[in-house]
Design a protein around this motif. Structure first.
Motif, PDB file in Angstrom:
ATOM      1  N   UNK A  83       2.402  17.058 -34.526  1.00  0.00           N
ATOM      2  CA  UNK A  83       3.420  17.167 -35.592  1.00  0.00           C
ATOM      3  C   UNK A  83       4.153  15.848 -35.750  1.00  0.00           C
ATOM      4  N   UNK A  84       3.415  14.795 -36.003  1.00  0.00           N
ATOM      5  CA  UNK A  84       4.019  13.500 -36.259  1.00  0.00           C
ATOM      6  C   UNK A  84       3.630  13.028 -37.658  1.00  0.00           C
ATOM      7  N   UNK A  85       4.602  12.978 -38.520  1.00  0.00           N
ATOM      8  CA  UNK A  85       4.438  12.416 -39.847  1.00  0.00           C
ATOM      9  C   UNK A  85       5.547  11.396 -40.067  1.00  0.00           C
ATOM     10  N   UNK A  86       5.564  10.789 -41.257  1.00  0.00           N
ATOM     11  CA  UNK A  86       6.643   9.852 -41.551  1.00  0.00           C
ATOM     12  C   UNK A  86       6.870   9.768 -43.051  1.00  0.00           C
ATOM     13  N   UNK A  87       8.019   9.266 -43.394  1.00  0.00           N
ATOM     14  CA  UNK A  87       8.364   9.106 -44.802  1.00  0.00           C
ATOM     15  C   UNK A  87       9.001   7.745 -45.008  1.00  0.00           C
ATOM     16  N   UNK A  88       8.501   7.071 -46.039  1.00  0.00           N
ATOM     17  CA  UNK A  88       9.056   5.779 -46.458  1.00  0.00           C
ATOM     18  C   UNK A  88       9.721   6.048 -47.805  1.00  0.00           C
ATOM     19  N   UNK A  89      10.957   5.598 -47.964  1.00  0.00           N
ATOM     20  CA  UNK A  89      11.674   5.912 -49.205  1.00  0.00           C
ATOM     21  C   UNK A  89      12.789   4.900 -49.410  1.00  0.00           C
ATOM     22  N   UNK A  90      13.325   4.834 -50.639  1.00  0.00           N
ATOM     23  CA  UNK A  90      14.462   3.939 -50.884  1.00  0.00           C
ATOM     24  C   UNK A  90      15.616   4.275 -49.938  1.00  0.00           C
ATOM     25  N   UNK A  91      16.401   3.258 -49.546  1.00  0.00           N
ATOM     26  CA  UNK A  91      17.427   3.459 -48.508  1.00  0.00           C
ATOM     27  C   UNK A  91      18.376   4.620 -48.752  1.00  0.00           C
ATOM     28  N   UNK A  92      18.855   4.791 -49.974  1.00  0.00           N
ATOM     29  CA  UNK A  92      19.854   5.852 -50.192  1.00  0.00           C
ATOM     30  C   UNK A  92      19.228   7.243 -50.030  1.00  0.00           C
ATOM     31  N   UNK A  93      17.964   7.355 -50.406  1.00  0.00           N
ATOM     32  CA  UNK A  93      17.263   8.623 -50.200  1.00  0.00           C
ATOM     33  C   UNK A  93      16.967   8.836 -48.713  1.00  0.00           C
TER      34      UNK A  93
END
Lengths: 396, 396
Positions: free
Chosen positions: B246-256
């Motif tokens: 159960x290892x995933x990740x998310x890259x997103x704009x800083x405020x999000x």
């Protein structure tokens, strides 16, 4: 970017700001809510993992049922039985990603925006924020050394008709309070009388120092007809074995459990089977009783040391009940002899003296008592506790 | 017991009922969405865990930062760089409990009840349910072999002003489709033009069979000014290493990212540090390239075998595009020569013949194409694939 309106319900934690200061060199911290890493049974966990990866690596590394890894559910059923709740079948519990996720699933499953929820005042900070994100309006029920005041609780239930009542009956965070046997039964009776869900969050119940606390409300529910239909119980391995595994569980009536499972499917599919299989092998290996005996002994010594030091160094400027278990002292500044009576102000001065704790205000959903503070004795050894309390005296 | 109104937004999965039948002995399953357990690098994972428990057991077993275990964030930053997104600092990603949790956090952070969200038709079933739990109204954008139709997508964005657009651009589930380079750039331009968040869910991008697919939209965002401010990217180790971690990740704009982190704090505090430290050591050990090469080769053979068998046994009764990666065939029953043209009816008959797959209808948020079906070639070996397809022919 426009975010969801539910984010307006909460504010960034004041504690976060404080925690940034903890990195300062030389700080003695009474601030954390976590167990001491030095007590982790690393060998036992390593052995459990290696067994899990040998016995059934496919299952330990593959997707698993949302309800939980069956061998772990069986072990947890036995673990609960050993603690007096001897009628919890493996199918009556689901594994959660720490008990924090159990709270999240309760929020998602139960709380519509505007619903009322009764919590203890003070209560676990992350519960307040978690339920508010789902739009709950929180009502605060007062707590004394014997836990929540059940007369007031009944009035609040009758008045507010809450969606649920959330309690940490055994060595509460932050209150350290222990709900008495009589009050436990009364709460169960109230659940039935008002057909209101009661949530018993129990991460600290195994951490008692002297005699065992009264049975959990889960165990007692057998004595109060109908109460099991209105009771959810959250357990966790975080405080007794390892928080890093993120293994918790929830026992609840079937219709609630089914819906929480459905919500969990879309929250994280399931809890790490790798961690679950490790936890299952650990429990199966029979190491838990010795681990519990060890942590109880160490925390008991530290609690003793902190109580003595507080009495010696702070005297009548501080008021507290010596905790009989858990990880926390909950204290009140008396303002005696003109000393500081504000927890937040005291926390600032304490940091300057090289010691950290959390002031009490953020733990209240409403009507905070500004004179309160929480001191954890879990992570500093006896010598550091004595030094830290001496610094507190200087700050005061 | 009265549950939250949000539960009325979803229905229990039709797929669940089907999955109960999978336990029948002798069934060949093309139904699952999971990788083959036989391909897990058990030795590599065991070694990684043991290293993690030796190097820094305190960190691996203790509470950790909600954002993720820093050494893993660093490894994932390098992993993304090796895939062409070479400007993702560790601080620009958070670790999630599988990429399912990234979807949940996007829902919690972005979606207010009544908000519109555009998804592909068909799309990942758990995304539909996850977003609906937060009250999203889903709009379905049509997909062909080259991914979502960007002209229609623009019309839908202009008309509905969605809170976000959710795409699986590379080897989509269930479509198997590969969004073309030209369309990827167009989607990024649309994100900027309409100031609309685009979510790139990418669990399958590493599973290509021949030449590599076009760069991810994340990698391409460097070429489309302003697009990075409107792009979230979800990654996962589930399909390439182990879902059980159960290892995933998310890259997103800083405020999000900051708001998603806050929501995660109250969802599960953090992803298992035990699993994170294991994943970090695995990546650090440099085993991933060999693991990827292995799974690509095996899945490529199986995809080849399934395509050949389908053409041979089902002929013109079925229509599909041979997938260039991922885990799935997405097919349409043509009804040629009076054969069945309904996927659900075909699924029932197939079970009777001892082979299972998922009919296409549940994958549509709206306007389902009843002739569709999804076949996974991931978990059966070549011989079982050929036998299974022969059974499909009998069922047809």
């Amino acid at each position: 970017m426009k975010f969801a309106t539910r984010l307006n319900n909460i504010e960034t934690s004041a504690i976060r700001e404080l925690f940034k200061l903890l990195g300062k060199p030389g700080i003695i911290s009474f601030a954390g809510g976590f167990p001491d890493s030095a007590m982790f049974d690393v060998d036992g966990i390593r052995e459990a993992t290696n067994t899990a990866l040998t016995v059934d690596p496919g299952a330990a590394l593959q997707y698993g049922a949302t309800e939980g890894y069956q061998p772990l559910r069986e072990q947890l059923s036995s673990f609960m039985a050993a603690k007096g709740a001897n009628d919890v079948a493996p199918e009556q519990l689901i594994v959660t990603t720490g008990s924090q996720q159990a709270l999240d699933l309760l929020g998602k499953t139960m709380i519509s925006p505007g619903d009322k929820v009764i919590v203890e005042g003070p209560t676990f900070l992350a519960t307040i924020q978690c339920f508010r994100l789902y739009g709950a309006e929180l009502i605060s029920a007062p707590v004394d050394a014997h836990g929540v005041n059940t007369d007031t609780l009944e009035q609040l239930i009758a008045e507010h008709k809450p969606k649920l009542v959330y309690l940490i009956p055994t060595f509460g965070n932050p209150s350290g309070a222990l709900l008495s046997l009589e009050r436990r039964k009364r709460v169960l009776e109230l659940a039935v009388k008002y057909q209101t869900l009661v949530v018993e969050d129990d991460p600290y119940g195994d951490l008692f120092f002297g005699e065992a606390p009264p049975p959990s409300m889960l165990a007692l529910s057998a004595q109060v007809p109908g109460s099991r239909d209105w009771l959810a119980h959250c357990g966790s391995l975080s405080k007794v074995l390892s928080p890093g595994l993120r293994v918790g569980w929830m026992i609840a009536p079937p219709e609630l459990l089914a819906r929480a499972t459905m919500c969990k499917q879309f929250s994280d599919a399931h809890t790490s089977t790798f961690a679950q299989a490790t936890a299952a092998q650990y429990l199966k290996a029979g190491r838990m009783p010795a681990t519990l005996a060890h942590v109880r002994q160490v925390y008991a010594e530290r609690a003793q040391a902190m109580g003595s030091a507080l009495r010696q160094h702070l005297g009548e400027a501080i008021d507290f009940v010596q905790p009989q278990g858990g990880l926390f002292f909950w204290a009140r500044l008396t303002g005696a002899k003109g000393k500081i009576a504000d927890g937040a102000e005291f926390a600032k001065r304490a940091i300057e003296q090289g010691v950290a704790f959390v002031p009490g205000v953020p733990f209240y959903a409403a009507n905070p008592d500004r004179s309160t503070l929480r001191l954890s004795f879990a992570t500093a050894d006896v010598a550091r506790i004595e030094e830290g309390v001496a610094r507190l005296a200087k700050a005061l």
